[in-house]
Every structure is written in C-alpha cells, then in structure tokens.
Design a protein around this motif. Structure first.
Motif, short mmCIF file in Angstrom:
data_model
loop_
_atom_site.label_atom_id
_atom_site.label_comp_id
_atom_site.label_asym_id
_atom_site.label_seq_id
_atom_site.Cartn_x
_atom_site.Cartn_y
_atom_site.Cartn_z
N PRO A 18 35.48 5.67 -18.63
CA PRO A 18 34.64 5.10 -19.70
C PRO A 18 35.40 4.03 -20.49
O PRO A 18 36.63 4.02 -20.53
N SER A 19 34.65 3.16 -21.11
CA SER A 19 35.23 2.10 -21.94
C SER A 19 35.94 2.72 -23.15
O SER A 19 35.73 3.90 -23.48
N GLU A 20 36.73 1.92 -23.82
CA GLU A 20 37.43 2.38 -25.01
C GLU A 20 36.43 2.83 -26.08
O GLU A 20 36.60 3.88 -26.71
N SER A 21 35.37 2.06 -26.28
CA SER A 21 34.39 2.42 -27.32
C SER A 21 33.65 3.71 -26.96
O SER A 21 33.40 4.55 -27.83
N LEU A 22 33.34 3.91 -25.69
CA LEU A 22 32.67 5.14 -25.28
C LEU A 22 33.62 6.33 -25.38
O LEU A 22 33.21 7.42 -25.78
N SER A 23 34.90 6.12 -25.07
CA SER A 23 35.90 7.17 -25.23
C SER A 23 36.02 7.57 -26.70
O SER A 23 36.12 8.76 -27.02
N GLU A 24 36.00 6.59 -27.59
CA GLU A 24 36.06 6.87 -29.02
C GLU A 24 34.82 7.62 -29.49
O GLU A 24 34.92 8.53 -30.32
N ARG A 25 33.66 7.25 -28.96
CA ARG A 25 32.43 7.96 -29.31
C ARG A 25 32.50 9.41 -28.85
O ARG A 25 32.06 10.32 -29.55
N TRP A 26 33.06 9.64 -27.64
CA TRP A 26 33.22 11.01 -27.14
C TRP A 26 34.12 11.80 -28.08
O TRP A 26 33.78 12.94 -28.44
N ALA A 27 35.25 11.24 -28.48
CA ALA A 27 36.18 11.94 -29.36
C ALA A 27 35.51 12.25 -30.70
O ALA A 27 35.65 13.36 -31.23
N SER A 28 34.78 11.31 -31.25
CA SER A 28 34.11 11.51 -32.52
C SER A 28 33.04 12.60 -32.43
O SER A 28 32.98 13.49 -33.29
N LEU A 29 32.22 12.55 -31.40
CA LEU A 29 31.18 13.56 -31.23
C LEU A 29 31.79 14.94 -30.97
O LEU A 29 31.31 15.95 -31.51
N THR A 30 32.86 14.99 -30.19
CA THR A 30 33.54 16.25 -29.93
C THR A 30 34.06 16.85 -31.23
O THR A 30 33.89 18.05 -31.49
N ARG A 31 34.66 16.03 -32.08
CA ARG A 31 35.17 16.52 -33.37
C ARG A 31 34.04 17.04 -34.26
O ARG A 31 34.20 18.03 -34.97
N ILE A 32 32.90 16.38 -34.21
CA ILE A 32 31.75 16.83 -35.00
C ILE A 32 31.34 18.23 -34.55
O ILE A 32 31.10 19.12 -35.38
N TYR A 33 31.27 18.45 -33.24
CA TYR A 33 30.90 19.76 -32.73
C TYR A 33 31.94 20.82 -33.07
O TYR A 33 31.59 21.95 -33.40
N ILE A 34 33.21 20.46 -33.00
CA ILE A 34 34.29 21.40 -33.36
C ILE A 34 34.18 21.77 -34.84
O ILE A 34 34.27 22.94 -35.19
N ASN A 35 33.98 20.77 -35.68
CA ASN A 35 33.84 21.02 -37.12
C ASN A 35 32.61 21.87 -37.43
O ASN A 35 32.56 22.56 -38.44
N GLY A 36 31.63 21.83 -36.53
CA GLY A 36 30.44 22.65 -36.68
C GLY A 36 30.62 24.07 -36.16
O GLY A 36 29.69 24.87 -36.20
N GLY A 37 31.81 24.36 -35.63
CA GLY A 37 32.11 25.73 -35.21
C GLY A 37 32.19 25.96 -33.71
O GLY A 37 32.46 27.09 -33.28
N MET A 38 31.99 24.93 -32.91
CA MET A 38 32.07 25.11 -31.46
C MET A 38 33.52 25.22 -31.00
O MET A 38 34.41 24.63 -31.60
N ASP A 39 33.73 25.93 -29.93
CA ASP A 39 35.01 25.97 -29.23
C ASP A 39 35.33 24.56 -28.73
O ASP A 39 34.43 23.80 -28.37
N ARG A 40 36.61 24.19 -28.70
CA ARG A 40 37.01 22.83 -28.29
C ARG A 40 36.50 22.45 -26.90
O ARG A 40 35.99 21.36 -26.69
N GLU A 41 36.68 23.33 -25.94
CA GLU A 41 36.25 23.02 -24.57
C GLU A 41 34.74 22.84 -24.49
O GLU A 41 34.24 21.92 -23.85
N ALA A 42 34.00 23.72 -25.14
CA ALA A 42 32.54 23.62 -25.14
C ALA A 42 32.07 22.35 -25.86
O ALA A 42 31.13 21.69 -25.41
N ALA A 43 32.74 22.01 -26.95
CA ALA A 43 32.39 20.81 -27.71
C ALA A 43 32.61 19.55 -26.87
O ALA A 43 31.76 18.66 -26.83
N GLY A 44 33.75 19.48 -26.20
CA GLY A 44 34.05 18.33 -25.35
C GLY A 44 33.08 18.20 -24.20
O GLY A 44 32.64 17.10 -23.85
N ASP A 45 32.73 19.33 -23.61
CA ASP A 45 31.80 19.34 -22.49
C ASP A 45 30.41 18.89 -22.94
O ASP A 45 29.76 18.08 -22.28
N ARG A 46 29.98 19.39 -24.08
CA ARG A 46 28.66 19.01 -24.59
C ARG A 46 28.59 17.52 -24.91
O ARG A 46 27.62 16.84 -24.57
N ALA A 47 29.64 17.00 -25.54
CA ALA A 47 29.67 15.57 -25.85
C ALA A 47 29.65 14.74 -24.57
O ALA A 47 28.97 13.72 -24.49
#
Length: 78
Positions: A18-47
């Motif tokens: 993925p492009s740099e901007s899409l990679s950054e979007r993935w990281a941001s969305l993953t962090r949002i899910y983690i902050n919402g209480g999801m497990d890191r692996e599940a959050a990354g997979d969902r994003a």
C-alpha cells in the motif's frame, strides 16, 4: 513508511504494497479500534479488511510481522 508498506502486504496477503498514505490510514484506524478496546491483532485485521480491497488475495511464504511491530514502524510508541 516503505518498511510498513511491505509488512502490511505480507501480513494481509495484499497484491501490492500500500501507499504511504494508505499505510498511515491503516495505522490510524487500527489505533482507533485499539483505543476502543479491541485486541491489537483483531484491530489491525479489521482495519485491513476495511481499507485494502485486495485483502488476502495472495499468500506469501514468509513470516508476517505482528500488529504491534507494524504500529511501531508507523510511529506508535506504545
């Protein structure tokens, strides 16, 4: 972010890194899910499912990085 892009490609079976901007979007969305209480692996997979249309279209015979490591590459210091 080239390292994270390649890591995301391997981890999620993407056809292309993925492009740099899409990679950054993935990281941001993953962090949002983690902050919402999801497990890191599940959050990354969902994003990844939400952002990458080519999610799990390839299989790479190499060991994938953990979500924690990918987030560290994206600048997460947690």
């Amino acid at each position: 972010m080239a390292d994270i892009s390649h890591g995301l490609m391997i981890k999620f079976g993407l056809a292309n890194a993925p492009s740099e901007s899409l990679s950054e979007r993935w990281a941001s969305l993953t962090r949002i899910y983690i902050n919402g209480g999801m497990d890191r692996e599940a959050a990354g997979d969902r994003a990844a499912k939400e952002l990458f249309p080519d999610y799990q279209t390839r299989f790479y015979a190499s060991e994938a990085d953990t979500i924690s490591y990918l987030l560290q590459q994206a600048g997460d210091k947690k």
